[in-house]
Write a protein that holds these residues in place. Structure first.
Motif, PDB file in Angstrom:
ATOM      1  N   GLU A 173      -3.570  -5.639  -1.666  1.00 15.36           N
ATOM      2  CA  GLU A 173      -2.224  -5.156  -1.367  1.00 15.36           C
ATOM      3  C   GLU A 173      -1.797  -5.511   0.051  1.00 15.36           C
ATOM      4  O   GLU A 173      -2.645  -5.669   0.952  1.00 15.36           O
ATOM      5  CB  GLU A 173      -2.165  -3.641  -1.557  1.00 15.36           C
ATOM      6  CG  GLU A 173      -2.483  -3.189  -2.971  1.00 15.36           C
ATOM      7  CD  GLU A 173      -2.522  -1.686  -3.127  1.00 15.36           C
ATOM      8  OE1 GLU A 173      -2.190  -1.187  -4.226  1.00 15.36           O
ATOM      9  OE2 GLU A 173      -2.877  -1.014  -2.134  1.00 15.36           O
ATOM     10  N   ARG A 183       0.824  -1.212   0.000  1.00 19.87           N
ATOM     11  CA  ARG A 183       0.000   0.000   0.000  1.00 19.87           C
ATOM     12  C   ARG A 183       0.854   1.256   0.000  1.00 19.87           C
ATOM     13  O   ARG A 183       0.446   2.292  -0.543  1.00 19.87           O
ATOM     14  CB  ARG A 183      -0.938  -0.003   1.211  1.00 19.87           C
ATOM     15  CG  ARG A 183      -2.040  -1.048   1.120  1.00 19.87           C
ATOM     16  CD  ARG A 183      -2.917  -1.063   2.355  1.00 19.87           C
ATOM     17  NE  ARG A 183      -3.888  -2.164   2.298  1.00 19.87           N
ATOM     18  CZ  ARG A 183      -4.655  -2.534   3.325  1.00 19.87           C
ATOM     19  NH1 ARG A 183      -4.572  -1.867   4.483  1.00 19.87           N
ATOM     20  NH2 ARG A 183      -5.495  -3.537   3.197  1.00 19.87           N
ATOM     21  N   GLY A 219      -4.942  -7.232   4.341  1.00 22.44           N
ATOM     22  CA  GLY A 219      -3.608  -6.755   4.026  1.00 22.44           C
ATOM     23  C   GLY A 219      -2.474  -7.599   4.545  1.00 22.44           C
ATOM     24  O   GLY A 219      -1.333  -7.122   4.633  1.00 22.44           O
ATOM     25  N   ALA A 251      -0.400  -4.581   3.582  1.00 24.78           N
ATOM     26  CA  ALA A 251      -0.553  -3.365   4.394  1.00 24.78           C
ATOM     27  C   ALA A 251       0.737  -2.964   5.106  1.00 24.78           C
ATOM     28  O   ALA A 251       0.780  -1.895   5.734  1.00 24.78           O
ATOM     29  CB  ALA A 251      -1.679  -3.544   5.401  1.00 24.78           C
TER      30      ALA A 251
END
Length: 279
Positions: free
Chosen positions: A276, A61, A105, A278
C-alpha cells in the motif's frame, strides 16, 4: 492450466489488476478510457472514470487509492474525493503506463510515448509526503514492476527489451544493480510475484502468462484464448486465484471476441498481499 473467463469483454485495453480486501476485492483498469473497473461478488462490473488515462492503482494505508494518470498522480480519499497533483511533464505525447508500491510505501509509475519512440519514458516515484522523483530514465515502454516477497529485489519490464530485469532494493539506495533476470519474448507486459518468489509475466503479443522461478528459469505457461494479455495479479480470499487482464487494442472488429475480458485460473501457489501507498 485452464483459465476461466470471468467477465464479458468489458475493456478496450484492460490493465493493472489489483486485489485489496480494503476496497472489497478486485479492481482493474480500462487504461485508455481512463476508467477504474471493480468486480462485485455477483460478477457485475462497476466503472468509474478518473481521467483520460488511468495507468496504475494501489490502495492507500489511510483508505482510498493512489492512481497513476496520464501525466502524473491522483489521490483518492476513503470517501471517494479525488485530488489530482500537478503534472510531472508538459509533453502531451508521453503518458504514464504501469507501476506499483515498494515495501516502504512509495508509489512508482513508469511512462512511455504514445508513438512508442525509444527512450522517451521514465519511472517516477511518489513519496508519501507528495514529492516526485525520477528513479529511472531512458526507457521505452515502462511496464510491470513488483517486489520479491522479502522486499530485497524488484522485478521490472521495459517491453522493448523483451526481457524481465531485476534490481536490488533497500530504502536508502532505492533500485540499484539492474541486470537481466529472464528473456521474455512475445512482448512482456505487467507482472506479479507469488509467495515462493516466482515471477508471473503477461505477454502482450504472446497470448499467455509465464511463470519464472526465482532463478529465472521458465517453469509454467498459462495459455489464454486471446493474443493481447496485459497483466496479472493474485486475489481471492486466500490469494490463490490468478486474475488476468486482456486487451483488444488495434484488433479488427469481430476478431478475438473474448479480447478485453477478465480471466482467472488457480495455479496452485498463493500471491502476497498488495503493498500500500503510505501517503
Amino acid at each position: 492450466m485452464k483459465v476461466q473467463q470471468i467477465t464479458e469483454p468489458v475493456a478496450y485495453h484492460g490493465e493493472g489488476p489489483v486485489w485489496s480486501d480494503a476496497w472489497g476485492g478486485l479492481r482493474w483498469l480500462d487504461m485508455l478510457a481512463g476508467d477504474v473497473l471493480s468486480l462485485a461478488p455477483d460478477g457485475t462490473v462497476a466503472r468509474r472514470n478518473v481521467g483520460t488515462v488511468v495507468a496504475a492503482i494501489r490502495p492507500r494505508r489511510q483508505g482510498g487509492a493512489v492512481i497513476g494518470v496520464e501525466r502524473g498522480f491522483t489521490l483518492e480519499d476513503a470517501d471517494g474525493a479525488v485530488t489530482t497533483l500537478d503534472p510531472l511533464w508538459s509533453d502531451r505525447g508521453v503518458r504514464m503506463n504501469e507501476g506499483g508500491c515498494d515495501p516502504d510505501g512509495r508509489f512508482y509509475c513508469g511512462s512511455m510515448a504514445y508513438d512508442q519512440r525509444e527512450g522517451a519514458g521514465a519511472v517516477h516515484r511518489l513519496d508519501p509526503g507528495g514529492s516526485a522523483t525520477v528513479v529511472l530514465d531512458g526507457v521505452t515502454i515502462s511496464n510491470g514492476l513488483e517486489w520479491s516477497p522479502d522486499g530485497g529485489r524488484a522485478y521490472y519490464v521495459d517491453t522493448a527489451t523483451e526481457r524481465v530485469d531485476v534490481f536490488d532494493y533497500d530504502r536508502e539506495h532505492g533500485l540499484t544493480g539492474r541486470r537481466a533476470f529472464a528473456a521474455a519474448p512475445g512482448g512482456p507486459d505487467g507482472l506479479t510475484v507469488d509467495e515462493e518468489g516466482g515471477v508471473w509475466v503477461a505477454l502482450y503479443g504472446g497470448g499467455s502468462v509465464r511463470r519464472y522461478a526465482p532463478d529465472g528459469t521458465l517453469d509454467e505457461v498459462v495459455e489464454l484464448p486471446v493474443t493481447k494479455v496485459t497483466a496479472c495479479t493474485f486475489g481471492g480470499r486466500g490469494l490463490d486465484r490468478l486474475f488476468i487482464t486482456t486487451s483488444r487494442e488495434h484488433l479488427d472488429p469481430g476478431a478475438e471476441p473474448e479480447a478485453g475480458a477478465l480471466f482467472a485460473c488457480t495455479p496452485g501457489v498463493r500471491g502476497v498481499p498488495v503493498r500500500e501507498f503510505a501517503g
